[in-house]
Write a protein that holds these residues in place. Structure first.
Motif, mmCIF file in Angstrom:
data_model
loop_
_atom_site.group_PDB
_atom_site.id
_atom_site.type_symbol
_atom_site.label_atom_id
_atom_site.label_comp_id
_atom_site.label_asym_id
_atom_site.label_seq_id
_atom_site.Cartn_x
_atom_site.Cartn_y
_atom_site.Cartn_z
ATOM 1 N N ALA A 167 -21.301 23.115 0.198
ATOM 2 C CA ALA A 167 -22.311 23.246 1.255
ATOM 3 C C ALA A 167 -22.387 22.052 2.213
ATOM 4 N N TYR A 171 -21.607 22.292 6.182
ATOM 5 C CA TYR A 171 -22.715 21.941 7.089
ATOM 6 C C TYR A 171 -22.241 20.949 8.147
ATOM 7 N N GLU B 160 -28.738 11.499 5.181
ATOM 8 C CA GLU B 160 -27.882 12.330 4.329
ATOM 9 C C GLU B 160 -28.710 13.162 3.345
ATOM 10 N N ARG B 163 -29.870 16.084 5.395
ATOM 11 C CA ARG B 163 -28.757 17.040 5.555
ATOM 12 C C ARG B 163 -28.552 17.848 4.269
ATOM 13 N N SER B 166 -30.775 20.978 4.024
ATOM 14 C CA SER B 166 -30.376 22.095 4.888
ATOM 15 C C SER B 166 -29.062 22.733 4.467
ATOM 16 N N ALA B 167 -28.129 21.904 3.989
ATOM 17 C CA ALA B 167 -26.749 22.355 3.792
ATOM 18 C C ALA B 167 -26.620 23.640 2.961
ATOM 19 N N PRO B 168 -27.273 23.745 1.791
ATOM 20 C CA PRO B 168 -27.075 24.965 0.991
ATOM 21 C C PRO B 168 -27.600 26.215 1.696
ATOM 22 N N TYR B 170 -27.707 26.707 5.129
ATOM 23 C CA TYR B 170 -26.728 27.058 6.159
ATOM 24 C C TYR B 170 -25.443 27.605 5.542
ATOM 25 N N TYR B 171 -25.053 27.087 4.381
ATOM 26 C CA TYR B 171 -23.846 27.588 3.708
ATOM 27 C C TYR B 171 -24.008 29.071 3.362
ATOM 28 N N ARG B 172 -25.182 29.427 2.815
ATOM 29 C CA ARG B 172 -25.447 30.829 2.508
ATOM 30 C C ARG B 172 -25.472 31.663 3.791
#
Lengths: 203, 203
Positions: A167, A171, B160, B163, B166-168, B170-172
């Motif tokens: 992820a 991102y 970081e 970030r 949010s990352a997981p 946006y990954y989904r």
């Protein structure tokens, strides 16, 4: 190239079909990387693959179907996971693999094109999700083994730990524009392992 | 709407300009959400905004410039962060905000269109990265405060951690196609906080 089982020197229809598919998918991947989904022109794919246009139109029909078949082939061809014997080592191997893929000019642009296409094309989206399901299922057993070794708590969602490694890299790649470098990969692996050990991914 | 400072009953050129911009950006956002970046037609934007075509073409010129201005306005208009007094609470508030945005039909499709456009358009990419830099900078102080309270180790990379929340999600949303629901948001916040506490984000 899909010809295993054919005797030496024999040419089977299956062999030719497999060769045509390999050439077409190679050309399709090149074109997607160079020009994006909007540039995936079937006539140009046929020209580059040195295959008749009719064959390409009859077998794939449209760019969505071609992109979906490419993703299906990418899932079939993708590498088996690395087994290092520890959760930290396995997740690091996974993070480095994802990082290399996204940082590679051709592969990075190819994934970018396929992900962008999936935003507006349902067939590509379905194929993309199947591709990632396959990749996540390939790596999830490393977390299952870590659970058996007592490295993470019982009831940990194995697939979710694997998603957590990828992820932050996706991102950066797709959203924030921060570099997808080796330190980012190492940090992604470290963070996913630490969160898993702390029980953040138990169901 | 950008008219603060104008006396009551006065109409300043700045006021009209701001109203025109607001109407054009609203129409551009609607059109992006409905039809994607390829459907961002300037004449259609002018018609929906009830603004002269010439004004739209003169001021924005092309879809990339219009999308970039929309992202710049979204950064200016975006909400201040929530302060709950604890790292867990602050990251949960951030995760829920991202989840609501991506799960909202109009907002979700709008971000999807802008992110897909950024894959093939450099100007949109630059504006997108600036938008996320603004949002990350807005939330990073919650991790700085957590460091001051001793909740995370000294030297933690504040941005970081934000970030990582949010990352997981946006990954989904963009990659794996898994649902972007409240449990996913809560898990993302929990995992980022646990990894931060474990020192996974120290420089």
């Amino acid at each position: 190239m899909g010809e295993s089982g054919a005797g030496p020197g024999t040419v089977r229809p299956g062999g030719r079909t497999a060769r045509v598919r390999a050439a077409v998918l190679q050309a399709a991947g090149d074109l997607l990387a160079e020009r994006g989904f909007d540039g995936l022109d079937l006539a140009e794919v046929a020209r580059r693959a040195e295959v008749g246009r009719t064959t390409v139109y009859r077998r794939w029909g449209n760019p969505s179907a071609l992109a979906a078949d490419l993703l299906s082939d990418m899932a079939d061809q993708s590498l088996p996971r690395t087994e290092t014997g520890s959760l930290d080592g396995d997740l690091l191997a996974n993070a480095r693999l994802v990082q290399r893929t996204l940082a590679d000019p051709r592969q990075g642009r190819l994934f970018c094109a396929l992900i962008a296409a999936a935003e507006c094309d349902e067939r590509t989206a379905g194929a993309l999700h199947r591709f990632y399901r396959t990749r996540i299922a390939e790596w999830a057993p490393c977390v299952e083994q870590a659970e058996e070794r007592g490295e993470v708590p019982p009831g940990t969602d194995h697939a979710e730990v694997v998603r957590a490694v990828s992820a932050p890299l996706y991102y950066r790649f797709l959203v924030s524009g921060d570099p997808v470098d080796v330190p980012a990969a190492d940090r992604a692996a470290r963070a996913a392992a630490a969160a898993a050990r702390a029980g953040a991914f138990t169901r």
